[in-house]
Scaffold this active site. Sequence first.
Site, mmCIF file in Angstrom:
data_model
loop_
_atom_site.group_PDB
_atom_site.id
_atom_site.type_symbol
_atom_site.label_atom_id
_atom_site.label_comp_id
_atom_site.label_asym_id
_atom_site.label_seq_id
_atom_site.Cartn_x
_atom_site.Cartn_y
_atom_site.Cartn_z
ATOM 1 N N THR A 56 19.761 7.036 -39.035
ATOM 2 C CA THR A 56 19.933 8.301 -38.321
ATOM 3 C C THR A 56 20.799 8.091 -37.074
ATOM 4 O O THR A 56 21.763 8.813 -36.843
ATOM 5 C CB THR A 56 18.565 8.906 -37.955
ATOM 6 N N LYS A 85 8.754 5.295 -15.648
ATOM 7 C CA LYS A 85 8.387 5.620 -14.260
ATOM 8 C C LYS A 85 7.567 6.895 -14.197
ATOM 9 O O LYS A 85 7.212 7.374 -13.128
ATOM 10 C CB LYS A 85 9.653 5.794 -13.416
ATOM 11 N N ARG A 106 14.988 11.379 -31.055
ATOM 12 C CA ARG A 106 13.889 10.975 -31.941
ATOM 13 C C ARG A 106 12.717 10.598 -31.049
ATOM 14 O O ARG A 106 12.888 9.848 -30.090
ATOM 15 C CB ARG A 106 14.294 9.788 -32.811
#
Length: 307
Positions: A56, A85, A106
């Site tokens: 992909t 973070k 994704r």
Amino acid sequence: MQIQNAVSIKDFLDHELLNAIFTSAADLQSLPNDKLPPLLQNKIIACLFYEPSTRTRFSFETAVHRLGGDTISTENASEFSSTTKGESLEDTIRTLNEYVDGIVIRHPQIGAAEIAAGVSRVPIFNAGDGGGEHPTQALLDLYTIVQAKGSVDGLKVGLVGDLLYGRTIHSLIYLLSLYDVEISLIAPAQLRLPESYLSYLREHNIKFHILNNWDKVINNLDVIYMTRVQKERLAKASNYSKLKDVFRLDGSTLPKMKHDAVIMHPLPRVSEIAPEVDDDPRAIYFKQARNGLYVRMALLKMACSKK
Ligand code: NCD
């Protein structure tokens, strides 16, 4: 024809739109690389991958580069972006909006691409949201079926393997329901297709069979679509070893299949298709992977190139 995003396959359930995508993909496929139009010149597409990917991500990136654009990419976004973070997905997308012209994402969470689209001015391409959807894969799967079989109506399709977590299956179910198909849902009891997809098939009067082996149907299927057991989404790791080899297509399966059947797989395969099958002319999974390039080019063109 233009599109805004590619977030859910539900936005693509239209014959005219599919026809436009597939015609464009076929046109691009017919051109040698040095004749491809620079449709994405001066465009930058971000590939934001929070889960591993080979086909992909590389096919999206290749598609952008071949059409004259550029990509910026992170293949391990959960570690190498400000997510570590504590930044929210929304803020990551808002920030990328200041830099790029499109975002391929994704993510392990169902609905993540929709959340991204909710705060994005630039097109969002869902490259898989957990066990949810994988719309661009389903489009390339359908394109491959049309290319191989000429049409979809009348086909007997077997969907095999992990129908519970297989997001490519989920998106493909919606697309196939546009046609007069008969679907065999072949899966171990623990990995059956979720009820919501079964009701969708019922509502659309699609003839389907729920099976835990393929013995009675294998000789009659036109398309055999294999999938891998989604190890990373199984609640218990111990289940994986029990389930991973339940369906295995190998040299002994081939003589049982129709001579003009096609064997597909979104890849990666683990052990569900033996390597000896690769040389059989009915095995089209690498062609299918290649088709991803052209279908993604067509989608990028429709979403990101100049009107
Ligand atoms: C699929 C995925 O990521 O859902 N792979 C792909 O994109 N071609 C299938 C899988 O990982 O099993």
